[in-house]
Scaffold this motif. Sequence first.
Motif, short mmCIF file in Angstrom:
data_model
loop_
_atom_site.label_atom_id
_atom_site.label_comp_id
_atom_site.label_asym_id
_atom_site.label_seq_id
_atom_site.Cartn_x
_atom_site.Cartn_y
_atom_site.Cartn_z
N GLY A 84 0.85 -1.18 0.00
CA GLY A 84 0.00 0.00 0.00
C GLY A 84 0.88 1.23 0.00
N SER A 85 0.70 2.08 1.00
CA SER A 85 1.51 3.29 1.11
C SER A 85 2.64 3.14 2.12
CB SER A 85 0.61 4.47 1.52
OG SER A 85 0.00 4.21 2.78
N ASP A 86 2.81 1.94 2.69
CA ASP A 86 3.80 1.71 3.73
C ASP A 86 5.04 1.03 3.16
OD1 ASP A 86 2.07 2.74 5.69
OD2 ASP A 86 1.07 0.79 5.90
N ASP A 87 6.21 1.46 3.64
CA ASP A 87 7.49 0.89 3.22
C ASP A 87 7.99 -0.07 4.30
OD1 ASP A 87 7.64 2.35 0.82
OD2 ASP A 87 8.36 4.11 1.92
N TYR A 88 8.41 -1.26 3.87
CA TYR A 88 8.90 -2.28 4.79
C TYR A 88 10.25 -2.81 4.30
CZ TYR A 88 4.17 -2.52 6.72
OH TYR A 88 2.98 -2.21 7.30
N ARG A 136 6.66 -5.83 12.43
CA ARG A 136 5.22 -5.99 12.26
C ARG A 136 4.80 -7.45 12.15
NH1 ARG A 136 1.29 -2.28 13.51
NH2 ARG A 136 1.89 -0.20 12.83
N LEU A 137 5.65 -8.26 11.50
CA LEU A 137 5.29 -9.65 11.26
C LEU A 137 6.52 -10.52 11.35
CD1 LEU A 137 3.26 -11.86 10.24
CD2 LEU A 137 3.93 -11.23 7.91
N SER A 138 6.37 -11.65 12.03
CA SER A 138 7.43 -12.66 12.09
C SER A 138 6.78 -14.02 11.88
CB SER A 138 8.16 -12.61 13.44
OG SER A 138 9.08 -13.67 13.54
N LEU A 139 7.27 -14.74 10.86
CA LEU A 139 6.73 -16.06 10.53
C LEU A 139 7.88 -17.04 10.41
CD1 LEU A 139 4.41 -17.96 9.58
CD2 LEU A 139 4.86 -17.13 7.25
N GLY A 140 7.79 -18.15 11.15
CA GLY A 140 8.86 -19.13 11.12
C GLY A 140 8.33 -20.55 11.02
N VAL A 141 9.09 -21.40 10.33
CA VAL A 141 8.76 -22.81 10.18
C VAL A 141 10.05 -23.61 10.36
CG1 VAL A 141 7.83 -24.61 8.68
CG2 VAL A 141 6.89 -22.30 8.56
N GLY A 142 9.99 -24.68 11.16
CA GLY A 142 11.19 -25.48 11.37
C GLY A 142 10.88 -26.88 11.84
N GLN A 143 11.90 -27.73 11.78
CA GLN A 143 11.78 -29.13 12.18
C GLN A 143 13.15 -29.65 12.57
OE1 GLN A 143 10.91 -32.15 9.15
NE2 GLN A 143 9.29 -33.00 10.45
N THR A 156 1.69 -8.14 14.34
CA THR A 156 1.05 -6.90 14.78
C THR A 156 0.34 -6.33 13.56
OG1 THR A 156 2.81 -6.54 16.40
CG2 THR A 156 1.42 -4.66 15.84
N ILE A 157 -0.93 -6.64 13.44
CA ILE A 157 -1.68 -6.31 12.23
C ILE A 157 -1.75 -4.80 12.04
CG2 ILE A 157 -3.90 -6.60 11.06
CD1 ILE A 157 -4.27 -9.13 12.82
N ASN A 158 -2.08 -4.09 13.11
CA ASN A 158 -2.03 -2.63 13.14
C ASN A 158 -1.89 -2.22 14.60
OD1 ASN A 158 -4.69 -2.70 14.24
ND2 ASN A 158 -5.55 -2.75 12.17
N ARG A 194 10.77 -11.85 8.48
CA ARG A 194 10.29 -10.75 9.30
C ARG A 194 10.02 -9.53 8.41
NH1 ARG A 194 14.20 -9.08 13.43
NH2 ARG A 194 15.81 -9.70 11.95
N PHE A 195 9.00 -8.77 8.80
CA PHE A 195 8.66 -7.53 8.11
C PHE A 195 8.90 -6.39 9.10
CE2 PHE A 195 6.62 -10.70 5.62
CZ PHE A 195 6.48 -10.18 4.33
N LEU A 196 9.82 -5.48 8.74
CA LEU A 196 10.20 -4.37 9.60
C LEU A 196 9.78 -3.06 8.95
CD1 LEU A 196 13.84 -5.57 10.37
CD2 LEU A 196 11.78 -6.04 11.69
N GLU A 197 9.14 -2.18 9.73
CA GLU A 197 8.78 -0.87 9.21
C GLU A 197 10.04 -0.07 8.93
OE1 GLU A 197 6.24 0.88 12.11
OE2 GLU A 197 4.41 0.11 11.18
N ASP A 198 10.08 0.57 7.78
CA ASP A 198 11.29 1.30 7.38
C ASP A 198 11.57 2.48 8.29
OD1 ASP A 198 12.77 0.13 5.48
OD2 ASP A 198 12.16 1.42 3.83
N GLU A 199 10.53 3.22 8.67
CA GLU A 199 10.75 4.44 9.44
C GLU A 199 11.20 4.15 10.86
OE1 GLU A 199 7.47 7.08 9.43
OE2 GLU A 199 7.59 7.53 7.29
N SER A 200 10.49 3.25 11.56
CA SER A 200 10.75 3.02 12.98
C SER A 200 11.60 1.78 13.24
CB SER A 200 9.42 2.89 13.73
OG SER A 200 8.70 1.74 13.26
#
Length: 821
Positions: free
Chosen positions: A528-532, A603-610, A654-656, A593-599
């Motif tokens: 959208g309008s957000d940079d990650y 926002r999001l961390s997804l992991g899969v392992g075995q 962290t959805i919002n 991981r999704f990190l906000e560019d400004e701060s």
Amino acid sequence: MAKRYAWTALAGLATSSLINAPLMAAPPDSLAAGQLDWQPWGDDRPRGEVCRGYYVQPEYRLEKPAIEGQVSSESDEANYDNKGDTVLQGGVVLRKGDTQLEAPHVQVPPERDVANIQGPLTLRDQNLLVRGDSAQVSLKTDQANVDTAHYVAHDAHVRGDAIRLERVSENVFRLNEASFTTCDPGDSTWRLVGNDILLDRMKGYGIAKHARLELGNVPVFYWPWVRFPIDERRQTGLLWPLVQFSDGGLDYEQPIYLNLAPNYDATVSPRWIQDSGFMLGGEFRYLLPNSRGTIEGAYLADDESAGDDDSNSELEHGDDRWYFDYSHVGKINPQVPYKLRYGAASDGSYFDDFGKTFGESSTNKMSRLAQIDYLGDTWKLQAKAQGYQKLDDPLNEKDKPFYRLPSLTAKARWDQDSGLYQEWYSNATYFWRDIEGDENGFYDFDGRERRIPIREAANGTRLTLAPALGYRLDPTWGFFEPRVEMRYLQYDLDYQDRITDRSDDPSIAVPVSTIDAGLIFERDLKVGSDDYRQTLEPRLNYAYIPARDQSEFPDFDTNEKSFSWGQLWSPYRFSGGDRVGDLNRLSYGVESRFLEDESGRERLSLGVGQSAYFEDRNIDMNGDPDTLPRDEDSFDYYEATRDRSAWVTKLDWTINDNWRTRWQWLYDDHLDRTESTGVGLQYRADAGHVVNLGYRWQIEGFSKEDDPEDNRNYNTEEVDVSFAYKATNNIDLIGRLLYDNTNDRALDQMAGVQWNDCCYGVQLVWREWIDDEDTANNIEDDTTDRGVFLRFVLKGLGGVGGEADSYFESAVPGYRNVSLN
């Protein structure tokens, strides 16, 4: 160390019918809000503000006189009468220092020592307003007398009315037939009325004689003499009583607060329990430059109801009941902090009978600790003696805790610029407990013969040495870290009278080898309008620990860990120090991981392992490297022999700013089943509303408990729903339901409402919960507890009932309660 109190009284209470004529103080009617410097909130009302408005002191009409003691004046007319009096009329304003008088008519005699005022008049000082019909004001001192007075203390949110108000000195006021309240103008929820009220702003309290408390203009309490706070400072006095009714009858507690010094205080709590007798409790708190502490306890001689409720109890009729708890924390210097704690109770049922609070289901132990640390740049040292009294009645011998008498720890780390590092860990602990059993470990408990496991039968010393050598390559694009630790365990055991052929000085040396490596890929991403900034982080972790015989090792403080995301990357299968689990395993996984560019905020961390296992895991709590769990149909056997672990998937999103969710799922692709899952969804509104939805599932045997009675012998499925709704700035609605779907029952239910404003606060809560009686694998002996909790607070006078604030915040994650005080 602030502790608000409610009353300081020298007598009890009486109904309004007992108040005779001299006590019927009748203050004048209050003025309208507009005459009391009152400003209602508009659209600019701050979030969370519980008052409907605020008091505003207007600017002085005259400049402060340049010379101290000088009086400035302003009026429409100034005349002299035939007695030599100065008469000021029409818009008269006098100012001396911070005191300003406004009136239509002022007469000053030739001596210039007083001013006689005909009202309506307005007398102002810093954060103080007094209006009246007439007054006499000293022009040389701070004294003044005002008839038919109405007063406001702006900063304390206090107002009242009096037939006569006398200003004795700058900060001391005496009022006749007067009232006192913190309620907003126009609100008559409560007020304190007295024949003679003294307000001391310098000392922060008021004293009233022949005082009564009115709720909605109805008298409910009477005191011949009472002292009350007029600001936030601590004051000696009676706290509000705590009154309960239960199956045992009336339970009345009257705390007395003692403000002994600025850095220490005490509370003495006489208590009458109808079926048990008189109990005396107390608390002493102190604050020193480099330490602080609390001493508390209670004593009941000759408990007339001891042992009545439980045929298995060790209590007997007439036993003394008591508890004592001391805690102290401090520091010798910034590198050397220390802690002290000692708690004890007369019996395991003390807190069940006398000390259970609203928010806790039980108090199950009393801690004992003496600890001192050294926190250096390289070395971290610790010496402690630690233990606790477990509170069960009767206490099972095998449940008695081990004391550490003492435990000495030394840790250090050295880093080189090349990436090479060395670590040192050592610990020496003497474990002790007093248990009763015959030479074969048998004892009688609850009418049955039980046996202390041989691995829990000895006292003794455990020495742990764990030097490690590692290398950490840590560029921006990844990491590579091989590490080798040599873990050495040595015991010196004493089995006392227990017959055994086990060694009393077993030892092992086990290498713990790991290689941890990962890559970090990054890319810019626009949503959208957000940079990650998105990362992709694949990771491999290899761990090898050979099996070593630990079958003759004791179990002082150890338990097997349940599998999780963190266990993918850890070589240690056990908590505590008595087992070193064998392991030949490769873990592989990837995290994005999704990190906000400004701060830089994640926002999001997804992991899969075995994990892939190359050998069976033979070492369990029995410590035998040549055997596996006996029951081949059990989850424990499957865990020990499987070739690969469950897939672990974890999500933290962290959805919002209002929505957040967490999820962990363990899925066995070999047997096509879920082993464990937990998901939580939280909504937090800007207005303060909170909603939590949680779901948990665990297959039978997944949770690792040391005591078989604590292991659930069924699949666990629970739903947890909680909310806090701020209906208005003043009203919070709170609720929770924890539901056991497996057994079709509610484990915990709670519903409550809280009202809070400048005048008063109320908490009303109902709660019902199930206690598993320390036998999680048996629901037949579970008991249900329930209670209704009520607390009310009159702002400025204190409250009745125990606080539930901390329970609200633990039961409803994300809720931030506004204290009633």
